[in-house]
Write a protein that holds these residues in place. Structure first.
Motif, PDB file in Angstrom:
ATOM      1  N   LYS A 107      14.314  34.129  36.745  1.00 47.85           N
ATOM      2  CA  LYS A 107      15.050  33.062  36.061  1.00 47.85           C
ATOM      3  C   LYS A 107      14.274  31.756  36.098  1.00 47.85           C
ATOM      4  O   LYS A 107      14.312  30.974  35.145  1.00 47.85           O
ATOM      5  CB  LYS A 107      16.432  32.869  36.682  1.00 47.85           C
ATOM      6  CG  LYS A 107      17.371  34.006  36.405  1.00 47.85           C
ATOM      7  CD  LYS A 107      18.748  33.722  36.936  1.00 47.85           C
ATOM      8  CE  LYS A 107      19.681  34.876  36.609  1.00 47.85           C
ATOM      9  NZ  LYS A 107      21.031  34.629  37.086  1.00 47.85           N
ATOM     10  N   ILE A 108      13.570  31.512  37.168  1.00 48.49           N
ATOM     11  CA  ILE A 108      12.748  30.295  37.263  1.00 48.49           C
ATOM     12  C   ILE A 108      11.585  30.390  36.280  1.00 48.49           C
ATOM     13  O   ILE A 108      11.213  29.410  35.644  1.00 48.49           O
ATOM     14  CB  ILE A 108      12.237  30.093  38.713  1.00 48.49           C
ATOM     15  CG1 ILE A 108      13.423  29.879  39.656  1.00 48.49           C
ATOM     16  CG2 ILE A 108      11.280  28.917  38.788  1.00 48.49           C
ATOM     17  CD1 ILE A 108      13.046  29.846  41.117  1.00 48.49           C
ATOM     18  N   ALA A 109      11.009  31.587  36.127  1.00 49.02           N
ATOM     19  CA  ALA A 109       9.882  31.779  35.204  1.00 49.02           C
ATOM     20  C   ALA A 109      10.294  31.505  33.763  1.00 49.02           C
ATOM     21  O   ALA A 109       9.507  30.998  32.970  1.00 49.02           O
ATOM     22  CB  ALA A 109       9.331  33.190  35.336  1.00 49.02           C
ATOM     23  N   GLU A 110      11.546  31.841  33.422  1.00 45.94           N
ATOM     24  CA  GLU A 110      12.023  31.599  32.058  1.00 45.94           C
ATOM     25  C   GLU A 110      12.214  30.117  31.773  1.00 45.94           C
ATOM     26  O   GLU A 110      12.146  29.686  30.625  1.00 45.94           O
ATOM     27  CB  GLU A 110      13.340  32.338  31.832  1.00 45.94           C
ATOM     28  CG  GLU A 110      13.187  33.845  31.797  1.00 45.94           C
ATOM     29  CD  GLU A 110      14.528  34.546  31.703  1.00 45.94           C
ATOM     30  OE1 GLU A 110      15.567  33.859  31.598  1.00 45.94           O
ATOM     31  OE2 GLU A 110      14.524  35.786  31.729  1.00 45.94           O
ATOM     32  N   LYS A 111      12.442  29.320  32.806  1.00 52.54           N
ATOM     33  CA  LYS A 111      12.688  27.889  32.631  1.00 52.54           C
ATOM     34  C   LYS A 111      11.399  27.076  32.493  1.00 52.54           C
ATOM     35  O   LYS A 111      11.439  25.921  32.090  1.00 52.54           O
ATOM     36  CB  LYS A 111      13.502  27.343  33.803  1.00 52.54           C
ATOM     37  CG  LYS A 111      14.917  27.863  33.827  1.00 52.54           C
ATOM     38  CD  LYS A 111      15.701  27.282  34.978  1.00 52.54           C
ATOM     39  CE  LYS A 111      17.111  27.841  35.003  1.00 52.54           C
ATOM     40  NZ  LYS A 111      17.884  27.297  36.126  1.00 52.54           N
ATOM     41  N   ILE A 112      10.269  27.669  32.845  1.00 52.22           N
ATOM     42  CA  ILE A 112       8.991  26.951  32.741  1.00 52.22           C
ATOM     43  C   ILE A 112       8.653  26.796  31.263  1.00 52.22           C
ATOM     44  O   ILE A 112       8.600  27.775  30.515  1.00 52.22           O
ATOM     45  CB  ILE A 112       7.869  27.702  33.477  1.00 52.22           C
ATOM     46  CG1 ILE A 112       8.185  27.762  34.977  1.00 52.22           C
ATOM     47  CG2 ILE A 112       6.525  27.041  33.237  1.00 52.22           C
ATOM     48  CD1 ILE A 112       7.218  28.605  35.754  1.00 52.22           C
ATOM     49  N   PRO A 113       8.425  25.568  30.818  1.00 58.46           N
ATOM     50  CA  PRO A 113       8.159  25.366  29.383  1.00 58.46           C
ATOM     51  C   PRO A 113       6.768  25.865  29.000  1.00 58.46           C
ATOM     52  O   PRO A 113       5.845  25.891  29.817  1.00 58.46           O
ATOM     53  CB  PRO A 113       8.251  23.847  29.224  1.00 58.46           C
ATOM     54  CG  PRO A 113       7.899  23.310  30.565  1.00 58.46           C
ATOM     55  CD  PRO A 113       8.411  24.312  31.562  1.00 58.46           C
ATOM     56  N   THR A 114       6.639  26.264  27.741  1.00 61.20           N
ATOM     57  CA  THR A 114       5.321  26.644  27.235  1.00 61.20           C
ATOM     58  C   THR A 114       4.642  25.389  26.684  1.00 61.20           C
ATOM     59  O   THR A 114       5.246  24.610  25.952  1.00 61.20           O
ATOM     60  CB  THR A 114       5.433  27.688  26.109  1.00 61.20           C
ATOM     61  OG1 THR A 114       6.259  27.158  25.088  1.00 61.20           O
ATOM     62  CG2 THR A 114       6.034  28.983  26.623  1.00 61.20           C
ATOM     63  N   VAL A 115       3.426  25.189  27.079  1.00 62.94           N
ATOM     64  CA  VAL A 115       2.664  24.018  26.644  1.00 62.94           C
ATOM     65  C   VAL A 115       1.894  24.396  25.390  1.00 62.94           C
ATOM     66  O   VAL A 115       1.103  25.331  25.392  1.00 62.94           O
ATOM     67  CB  VAL A 115       1.696  23.545  27.754  1.00 62.94           C
ATOM     68  CG1 VAL A 115       0.894  22.352  27.291  1.00 62.94           C
ATOM     69  CG2 VAL A 115       2.462  23.230  29.022  1.00 62.94           C
ATOM     70  N   ARG A 116       2.133  23.669  24.306  1.00 56.71           N
ATOM     71  CA  ARG A 116       1.421  23.918  23.055  1.00 56.71           C
ATOM     72  C   ARG A 116       0.022  23.308  23.144  1.00 56.71           C
ATOM     73  O   ARG A 116      -0.165  22.257  23.748  1.00 56.71           O
ATOM     74  CB  ARG A 116       2.185  23.312  21.889  1.00 56.71           C
ATOM     75  CG  ARG A 116       3.570  23.948  21.734  1.00 56.71           C
ATOM     76  CD  ARG A 116       4.277  23.470  20.514  1.00 56.71           C
ATOM     77  NE  ARG A 116       3.628  24.058  19.351  1.00 56.71           N
ATOM     78  CZ  ARG A 116       3.625  23.501  18.160  1.00 56.71           C
ATOM     79  NH1 ARG A 116       4.220  22.353  17.955  1.00 56.71           N
ATOM     80  NH2 ARG A 116       3.030  24.096  17.152  1.00 56.71           N
ATOM     81  N   PRO A 117      -0.968  23.953  22.511  1.00 54.30           N
ATOM     82  CA  PRO A 117      -2.325  23.387  22.550  1.00 54.30           C
ATOM     83  C   PRO A 117      -2.384  22.068  21.783  1.00 54.30           C
ATOM     84  O   PRO A 117      -1.739  21.911  20.745  1.00 54.30           O
ATOM     85  CB  PRO A 117      -3.184  24.456  21.875  1.00 54.30           C
ATOM     86  CG  PRO A 117      -2.240  25.285  21.088  1.00 54.30           C
ATOM     87  CD  PRO A 117      -0.913  25.205  21.770  1.00 54.30           C
ATOM     88  N   TYR A 118      -3.144  21.135  22.311  1.00 50.06           N
ATOM     89  CA  TYR A 118      -3.289  19.829  21.664  1.00 50.06           C
ATOM     90  C   TYR A 118      -4.286  19.954  20.512  1.00 50.06           C
ATOM     91  O   TYR A 118      -5.395  20.477  20.690  1.00 50.06           O
ATOM     92  CB  TYR A 118      -3.764  18.782  22.672  1.00 50.06           C
ATOM     93  CG  TYR A 118      -4.007  17.436  22.051  1.00 50.06           C
ATOM     94  CD1 TYR A 118      -2.939  16.643  21.652  1.00 50.06           C
ATOM     95  CD2 TYR A 118      -5.290  16.968  21.825  1.00 50.06           C
ATOM     96  CE1 TYR A 118      -3.143  15.421  21.067  1.00 50.06           C
ATOM     97  CE2 TYR A 118      -5.506  15.741  21.245  1.00 50.06           C
ATOM     98  CZ  TYR A 118      -4.435  14.966  20.868  1.00 50.06           C
ATOM     99  OH  TYR A 118      -4.644  13.750  20.276  1.00 50.06           O
ATOM    100  N   VAL A 119      -3.897  19.487  19.347  1.00 49.34           N
ATOM    101  CA  VAL A 119      -4.783  19.468  18.189  1.00 49.34           C
ATOM    102  C   VAL A 119      -5.334  18.048  18.069  1.00 49.34           C
ATOM    103  O   VAL A 119      -4.582  17.107  17.811  1.00 49.34           O
ATOM    104  CB  VAL A 119      -4.030  19.865  16.899  1.00 49.34           C
ATOM    105  CG1 VAL A 119      -4.967  19.812  15.708  1.00 49.34           C
ATOM    106  CG2 VAL A 119      -3.416  21.238  17.044  1.00 49.34           C
TER     107      VAL A 119
END
Length: 163
Positions: free
Chosen positions: A129-141
């Motif tokens: 459940k903690i792993a699901e809460k970690i946001p995904t970081v989008r690559p910087y363009v």
């Protein structure tokens, strides 16, 4: 020109209109004495090739049904050209981008690496459940307008750039 197509097939006729109308000429010189008269100075150049089967087959010289020799452009050319332009800009980036933009790219890559690693460690354990809460970081363009003064638009136009 040797590859001018005189037949009626659409796949062959497209190259006549894309690469035969209009044009630009530029004189390049490596003589030191010509430097005072030059309007522009070429600072960096990179070359990128598509290595997939799709890239190999998107432009090729062949004959049509009537035996007329010409260059056929396939429908995948937009996607292949877009991928090659993306690779080209990625290779050119470290040469032309200011340090502030390069720093943002590096921070983005490090953040993505750590979030993926952390999610990988927590997935499969009791902390799912903690792993699901970690946001995904989008690559910087990066903003290439901060490092490049002039762009030369491809002859294929907006479709190639958006591809």
């Amino acid at each position: 020109t040797p590859n001018l197509y005189h037949g009626n097939e659409r796949g062959f006729l497209l190259q006549n209109t894309l690469f035969r109308c209009g044009g630009a000429a530029m004189v390049l010189s490596n003589k030191w004495s010509d430097g005072r008269r030059a309007w522009y100075k070429l600072l960096h150049t990179v070359r990128v090739q598509g290595t997939t089967e799709e890239a190999y087959n998107c432009i090729y010289e062949t004959e049509d049904g009537e035996g007329q020799k010409g260059v056929r452009l396939s429908k995948e050319i937009v996607r292949v050209a877009g991928k090659c332009m993306e690779k080209n800009m990625a290779m050119l980036g470290p040469y032309v981008l200011p340090l502030s933009e390069q720093f943002k790219v590096v921070v983005s890559l490090i953040a993505r690496f750590f979030t993926k690693t952390l999610k990988g460690m927590l997935t499969g354990s009791a902390n799912e459940k903690i792993a699901e809460k970690i946001p995904t970081v989008r690559p910087y363009v990066p903003d290439f307008k901060r490092g490049i003064d002039h762009f030369c638009i491809h002859a294929g136009g907006k479709a190639i750039i958006d591809g």
